[in-house]
Design a protein around this motif. Structure first.
Motif, short mmCIF file in Angstrom:
data_model
loop_
_atom_site.label_atom_id
_atom_site.label_comp_id
_atom_site.label_asym_id
_atom_site.label_seq_id
_atom_site.Cartn_x
_atom_site.Cartn_y
_atom_site.Cartn_z
N ILE A 55 0.87 -1.17 0.00
CA ILE A 55 0.00 0.00 0.00
C ILE A 55 0.91 1.22 0.00
CG2 ILE A 55 -2.00 -1.03 1.13
CD1 ILE A 55 -1.07 0.32 3.74
N SER A 56 0.35 2.38 -0.32
CA SER A 56 1.10 3.62 -0.31
C SER A 56 1.31 4.09 1.13
CB SER A 56 0.35 4.69 -1.10
OG SER A 56 0.88 5.97 -0.83
N THR A 57 2.44 4.74 1.36
CA THR A 57 2.67 5.39 2.65
C THR A 57 1.54 6.36 2.97
OG1 THR A 57 5.03 5.35 2.09
CG2 THR A 57 4.39 6.64 4.02
N MET A 58 1.03 7.04 1.95
CA MET A 58 -0.03 8.02 2.16
C MET A 58 -1.32 7.34 2.63
SD MET A 58 2.04 10.34 1.26
CE MET A 58 1.54 11.99 0.78
N GLN A 59 -1.60 6.17 2.11
CA GLN A 59 -2.78 5.42 2.56
C GLN A 59 -2.65 5.01 4.01
OE1 GLN A 59 -2.44 2.67 -0.91
NE2 GLN A 59 -4.69 2.83 -0.96
N LYS B 175 -8.88 4.82 6.81
CA LYS B 175 -10.19 4.84 6.16
C LYS B 175 -10.95 6.14 6.45
CE LYS B 175 -10.60 1.04 3.73
NZ LYS B 175 -11.68 0.08 3.86
N GLU B 176 -10.23 7.20 6.79
CA GLU B 176 -10.86 8.50 7.00
C GLU B 176 -11.67 8.87 5.76
OE1 GLU B 176 -11.42 11.79 9.62
OE2 GLU B 176 -10.22 9.98 9.96
N PRO B 177 -12.92 9.31 5.92
CA PRO B 177 -13.75 9.61 4.75
C PRO B 177 -13.12 10.64 3.81
CG PRO B 177 -15.11 9.50 6.72
CD PRO B 177 -13.70 9.41 7.18
N HIS C 174 -4.55 13.37 -1.52
CA HIS C 174 -5.90 13.44 -0.99
C HIS C 174 -6.49 12.04 -1.04
CE1 HIS C 174 -9.83 15.00 0.04
NE2 HIS C 174 -10.35 14.37 -1.00
N CYS C 175 -7.01 11.59 0.09
CA CYS C 175 -7.56 10.23 0.18
C CYS C 175 -9.01 10.28 0.65
CB CYS C 175 -6.74 9.39 1.18
SG CYS C 175 -5.00 9.22 0.77
N GLU C 176 -9.78 9.35 0.16
CA GLU C 176 -11.17 9.19 0.58
C GLU C 176 -11.45 7.73 0.84
OE1 GLU C 176 -13.79 11.06 -2.23
OE2 GLU C 176 -12.75 13.01 -2.13
N ASN C 177 -11.78 7.42 2.10
CA ASN C 177 -12.11 6.05 2.51
C ASN C 177 -11.01 5.05 2.11
OD1 ASN C 177 -14.81 6.65 3.58
ND2 ASN C 177 -15.30 7.12 1.44
#
Length: 199
Positions: free
Chosen positions: A93-97, A102-104, A121-124
């Motif tokens: 997985i990415s470091t950023m993930q 799982k923050e919305p 920018h991450c979503e879920n």
């Protein structure tokens, strides 16, 4: 299913052993530039605590960047050796993930040095768009255009951040794992020339 999850890509050393989604033993410590000295000591300790041996591991999960040039390679090299010699499955997985979990709605900023930062920018649990590098003076505009909980190095722009639960995030992101079919071909996800990492 016994999973070994490892991250040494940035400032922390994160190791967790899980049975399905249950954390059996783990460690999450800041160990910047000391991951290589610490990783086997802590790895052996948590396996002993979980009453497991390396042979009991069914799969290994690692972060593949972005991050420190040397740091990413520590966990990645160990994972490659374990999975190749013991015929285990390897996932990334990415470091950023890992930071966002799982923050919305989440934004991750990590110091890339030279007044630059990795941003995503991450979503879920999913990265929306691409992980990129911005100059520090561009970060406010990025955050204004992509609202969300901030993780990582908010101090770069004087903002507070939420502390991730890395050990929980690792297993909660299971549906985001990318399987590595050719272990020998796996390389870190670098976003800039390698010389910039050698600090």
């Amino acid at each position: 299913m016994i999973s070994l999850c490892m991250d040494s890509a940035y400032k922390n050393l994160i190791l967790g052993v899980y049975k399905d989604k249950e954390l059996l033993a783990g460690v999450s410590i800041e160990a910047f530039k000391k991951q290589s000295e610490t990783i086997f000591v802590e790895l052996n300790r948590i396996l002993e605590e979980a009453k497991l041996d390396y042979a009991d591991i069914d799969r290994v999960v690692i972060t593949d960047g972005p991050g420190s040039y040397t740091g990413i390679r520590i966990a990645m090299t160990i994972a490659k050796v374990l999975c190749t010699t013991m015929h285990k499955e390897l996932y990334c997985i990415s470091t950023m993930q890992l930071y966002a979990g799982k923050e919305p709605m989440a934004n991750v900023i990590l110091d890339a040095r030279s007044k630059r930062a990795y941003v995503a920018h991450c979503e879920n649990g999913k990265i929306i768009g691409q992980t990129t590098i911005l100059n520090v003076e561009e970060l406010d505009d990025f955050l204004n255009s992509c609202p969300g909980t901030l993780f990582g190095d908010g101090y770069l722009i004087g903002k507070e951040t939420k502390q991730p639960d890395y050990l929980e995030n690792f297993i909660e992101l299971e549906d985001m794992y990318r399987k590595v079919d050719n272990i020998h071909a796996l390389v870190p996800q670098y976003l800039k020339e390698s010389d910039a990492y050698k600090v």
